[in-house]
Design a protein around this motif. Sequence first.
Motif, PDB file in Angstrom:
ATOM      1  N   THR A  65       0.847  -1.193   0.018  1.00  0.00           N
ATOM      2  CA  THR A  65       0.070   0.132  -0.077  1.00  0.00           C
ATOM      3  C   THR A  65       0.731   1.262  -0.074  1.00  0.00           C
ATOM      4  OG1 THR A  65      -0.269  -0.326   2.598  1.00  0.00           O
ATOM      5  CG2 THR A  65      -2.160  -1.190   1.095  1.00  0.00           C
ATOM      6  N   GLY A  66       2.188   1.101  -0.190  1.00  0.00           N
ATOM      7  CA  GLY A  66       2.908   2.398  -0.682  1.00  0.00           C
ATOM      8  C   GLY A  66       4.141   2.596   0.397  1.00  0.00           C
ATOM      9  N   ARG A  67       4.021   1.940   1.534  1.00  0.00           N
ATOM     10  CA  ARG A  67       5.323   2.495   2.324  1.00  0.00           C
ATOM     11  C   ARG A  67       6.663   1.692   1.945  1.00  0.00           C
ATOM     12  NH1 ARG A  67       0.506   1.954   5.007  1.00  0.00           N
ATOM     13  NH2 ARG A  67       0.006   3.483   6.451  1.00  0.00           N
ATOM     14  N   SER A  68       7.723   2.409   2.088  1.00  0.00           N
ATOM     15  CA  SER A  68       9.079   1.671   2.013  1.00  0.00           C
ATOM     16  C   SER A  68       9.185   0.416   2.753  1.00  0.00           C
ATOM     17  CB  SER A  68      10.196   2.523   2.442  1.00  0.00           C
ATOM     18  OG  SER A  68      10.343   2.931   3.527  1.00  0.00           O
ATOM     19  N   SER A  69      10.229  -0.460   2.347  1.00  0.00           N
ATOM     20  CA  SER A  69      10.378  -1.724   3.155  1.00  0.00           C
ATOM     21  C   SER A  69      10.641  -1.646   4.628  1.00  0.00           C
ATOM     22  CB  SER A  69      11.561  -2.472   2.442  1.00  0.00           C
ATOM     23  OG  SER A  69      11.153  -2.875   1.148  1.00  0.00           O
ATOM     24  N   GLU A  70      11.514  -0.485   4.841  1.00  0.00           N
ATOM     25  CA  GLU A  70      11.908  -0.103   6.140  1.00  0.00           C
ATOM     26  C   GLU A  70      10.754   0.379   6.984  1.00  0.00           C
ATOM     27  OE1 GLU A  70      14.064  -0.310   9.484  1.00  0.00           O
ATOM     28  OE2 GLU A  70      14.673  -1.256   7.662  1.00  0.00           O
ATOM     29  N   ASP A  71      10.079   1.294   6.500  1.00  0.00           N
ATOM     30  CA  ASP A  71       9.143   1.712   7.122  1.00  0.00           C
ATOM     31  C   ASP A  71       7.866   0.754   7.460  1.00  0.00           C
ATOM     32  OD1 ASP A  71      10.033   4.285   7.177  1.00  0.00           O
ATOM     33  OD2 ASP A  71       8.957   5.277   5.539  1.00  0.00           O
ATOM     34  N   ALA A  72       7.664   0.065   6.448  1.00  0.00           N
ATOM     35  CA  ALA A  72       6.731  -1.166   6.543  1.00  0.00           C
ATOM     36  C   ALA A  72       7.240  -2.183   7.766  1.00  0.00           C
ATOM     37  CB  ALA A  72       6.464  -2.002   5.156  1.00  0.00           C
ATOM     38  N   ARG A  73       8.446  -2.376   7.623  1.00  0.00           N
ATOM     39  CA  ARG A  73       8.934  -3.244   9.047  1.00  0.00           C
ATOM     40  C   ARG A  73       8.564  -2.704  10.085  1.00  0.00           C
ATOM     41  NH1 ARG A  73      12.889  -3.856  11.954  1.00  0.00           N
ATOM     42  NH2 ARG A  73      13.987  -2.151  10.856  1.00  0.00           N
ATOM     43  N   ARG A  74       9.090  -1.568  10.418  1.00  0.00           N
ATOM     44  CA  ARG A  74       9.020  -0.835  11.654  1.00  0.00           C
ATOM     45  C   ARG A  74       7.760  -0.595  11.902  1.00  0.00           C
ATOM     46  NH1 ARG A  74      13.433   2.918  10.027  1.00  0.00           N
ATOM     47  NH2 ARG A  74      11.749   4.251   9.292  1.00  0.00           N
ATOM     48  N   LEU A  75       6.746  -0.118  11.125  1.00  0.00           N
ATOM     49  CA  LEU A  75       5.370   0.044  11.633  1.00  0.00           C
ATOM     50  C   LEU A  75       4.726  -1.362  11.761  1.00  0.00           C
ATOM     51  CD1 LEU A  75       3.047   1.928  11.808  1.00  0.00           C
ATOM     52  CD2 LEU A  75       2.582   1.833   9.309  1.00  0.00           C
ATOM     53  N   ALA A  76       5.308  -2.449  11.132  1.00  0.00           N
ATOM     54  CA  ALA A  76       4.472  -3.817  11.309  1.00  0.00           C
ATOM     55  C   ALA A  76       4.893  -4.225  12.657  1.00  0.00           C
ATOM     56  CB  ALA A  76       4.860  -4.892  10.290  1.00  0.00           C
ATOM     57  N   GLU A  77       5.952  -4.030  13.291  1.00  0.00           N
ATOM     58  CA  GLU A  77       6.516  -4.641  14.207  1.00  0.00           C
ATOM     59  C   GLU A  77       5.718  -3.915  15.550  1.00  0.00           C
ATOM     60  OE1 GLU A  77      10.704  -3.690  14.862  1.00  0.00           O
ATOM     61  OE2 GLU A  77      11.027  -5.685  13.322  1.00  0.00           O
ATOM     62  N   ARG A  78       5.530  -2.424  15.606  1.00  0.00           N
ATOM     63  CA  ARG A  78       4.842  -1.977  16.546  1.00  0.00           C
ATOM     64  C   ARG A  78       3.409  -1.818  16.544  1.00  0.00           C
ATOM     65  NH1 ARG A  78       2.327   3.373  16.086  1.00  0.00           N
ATOM     66  NH2 ARG A  78       2.965   3.785  14.106  1.00  0.00           N
ATOM     67  N   LEU A  79       2.673  -2.162  15.295  1.00  0.00           N
ATOM     68  CA  LEU A  79       1.394  -2.615  15.578  1.00  0.00           C
ATOM     69  C   LEU A  79       1.107  -4.220  15.973  1.00  0.00           C
ATOM     70  CD1 LEU A  79       0.689   0.420  14.151  1.00  0.00           C
ATOM     71  CD2 LEU A  79      -0.863  -0.871  12.573  1.00  0.00           C
ATOM     72  N   HIS A  80       1.950  -4.789  15.459  1.00  0.00           N
ATOM     73  CA  HIS A  80       1.809  -6.623  15.695  1.00  0.00           C
ATOM     74  C   HIS A  80       1.713  -6.480  17.361  1.00  0.00           C
ATOM     75  CE1 HIS A  80       2.614 -10.560  15.978  1.00  0.00           C
ATOM     76  NE2 HIS A  80       1.518 -10.646  15.108  1.00  0.00           N
ATOM     77  N   ALA A  81       2.810  -5.551  18.018  1.00  0.00           N
ATOM     78  CA  ALA A  81       2.757  -5.782  19.354  1.00  0.00           C
ATOM     79  C   ALA A  81       1.407  -5.260  19.989  1.00  0.00           C
ATOM     80  CB  ALA A  81       3.925  -4.879  19.832  1.00  0.00           C
ATOM     81  N   ARG A  82       0.695  -4.230  19.595  1.00  0.00           N
ATOM     82  CA  ARG A  82      -0.486  -3.685  20.032  1.00  0.00           C
ATOM     83  C   ARG A  82      -1.598  -4.757  19.617  1.00  0.00           C
ATOM     84  NH1 ARG A  82      -3.543  -2.845  23.675  1.00  0.00           N
ATOM     85  NH2 ARG A  82      -5.324  -1.576  23.329  1.00  0.00           N
ATOM     86  N   LYS A  83      -1.376  -5.303  18.504  1.00  0.00           N
ATOM     87  CA  LYS A  83      -2.452  -6.133  17.933  1.00  0.00           C
ATOM     88  C   LYS A  83      -2.436  -7.528  19.021  1.00  0.00           C
ATOM     89  CE  LYS A  83      -3.454 -10.328  15.854  1.00  0.00           C
ATOM     90  NZ  LYS A  83      -2.758 -11.851  16.279  1.00  0.00           N
ATOM     91  N   THR A  84      -1.156  -8.132  19.394  1.00  0.00           N
ATOM     92  CA  THR A  84      -1.212  -9.084  20.200  1.00  0.00           C
ATOM     93  C   THR A  84      -2.175  -8.760  21.428  1.00  0.00           C
ATOM     94  OG1 THR A  84       0.680  -9.742  19.241  1.00  0.00           O
ATOM     95  CG2 THR A  84       0.354 -10.669  21.323  1.00  0.00           C
ATOM     96  N   ALA A  85      -1.634  -7.509  21.997  1.00  0.00           N
ATOM     97  CA  ALA A  85      -2.425  -7.079  23.360  1.00  0.00           C
ATOM     98  C   ALA A  85      -4.120  -7.315  23.179  1.00  0.00           C
ATOM     99  CB  ALA A  85      -1.917  -6.023  23.920  1.00  0.00           C
ATOM    100  N   ILE A  86      -4.418  -6.905  22.067  1.00  0.00           N
ATOM    101  CA  ILE A  86      -5.803  -6.591  21.759  1.00  0.00           C
ATOM    102  C   ILE A  86      -6.297  -8.234  21.703  1.00  0.00           C
ATOM    103  CG2 ILE A  86      -7.621  -6.018  20.252  1.00  0.00           C
ATOM    104  CD1 ILE A  86      -5.867  -3.730  19.701  1.00  0.00           C
ATOM    105  N   MET A  87      -5.635  -8.880  20.934  1.00  0.00           N
ATOM    106  CA  MET A  87      -6.252 -10.334  20.800  1.00  0.00           C
ATOM    107  C   MET A  87      -6.015 -11.231  22.236  1.00  0.00           C
ATOM    108  SD  MET A  87      -6.976 -12.612  18.795  1.00  0.00           S
ATOM    109  CE  MET A  87      -6.956 -14.452  18.346  1.00  0.00           C
TER     110      MET A  87
END
Length: 228
Positions: A65-87
Amino acid sequence: MNRLAAVVFDVDGTLVDSERDGHRVAFNAAFEEAGLPDHWDITTYGRLLRITGGARRLAVWFEQTGRSSEDARRLAERLHARKTAIMRDLIEDGQVRARPGVHRLLDELEAGGVPVHVATTGTRAWVEPLLDRVFGPRFQIVVTGTEVPDLKPSPAAYDEVLRQAGCPVEQTVAVEDSQNGVRAAVAAGLPCVAAYNDYTRDDDLSEAALVAHGLDDPILMAWFQRQI
């Protein structure tokens, strides 16, 4: 096959109906909390399930959806941690439930003296509380994506279960719901029973020893009763 020595279960989509109304809901809540416009509807999430691992799924999405590889990786790590807490919250609230037929099959295996284990790509942070809440102390060995970062279709999680359990490969059966899962089990040398769900009914499950429409399918139960 000789008498079963052990059965190794996948978790997402196999033991529990967790994808559509569990993980997808948690991902969307994490997007909303972060102020992101991203949203995964049921169909979109079904396509994304081809990508194993939640953090990897997020990173691929963000790149597409248009983010760079590095930005995508960093954002994914941050959101995945929050997603796990919600789960974890969804699990605690009882929103993630066993698939029909699971408890009966586990009861049959327990009565037959067959140990049951878990091999999943999910992280231990949510897998452990889910197994405890929904199933109690049934599973002897639980290997997750936290300990084994090589995700399915890699056989690494199954290899680790076999190593820890010491059970003979030819007498151990894997239970999966998806093509990636079946491929992982077969690559580890295990016969695999596939119980597909709404998301995986069109997967190529031809490598499985048996394909059933769920864990409550009489054909699947009869197959296990013959092995026990």
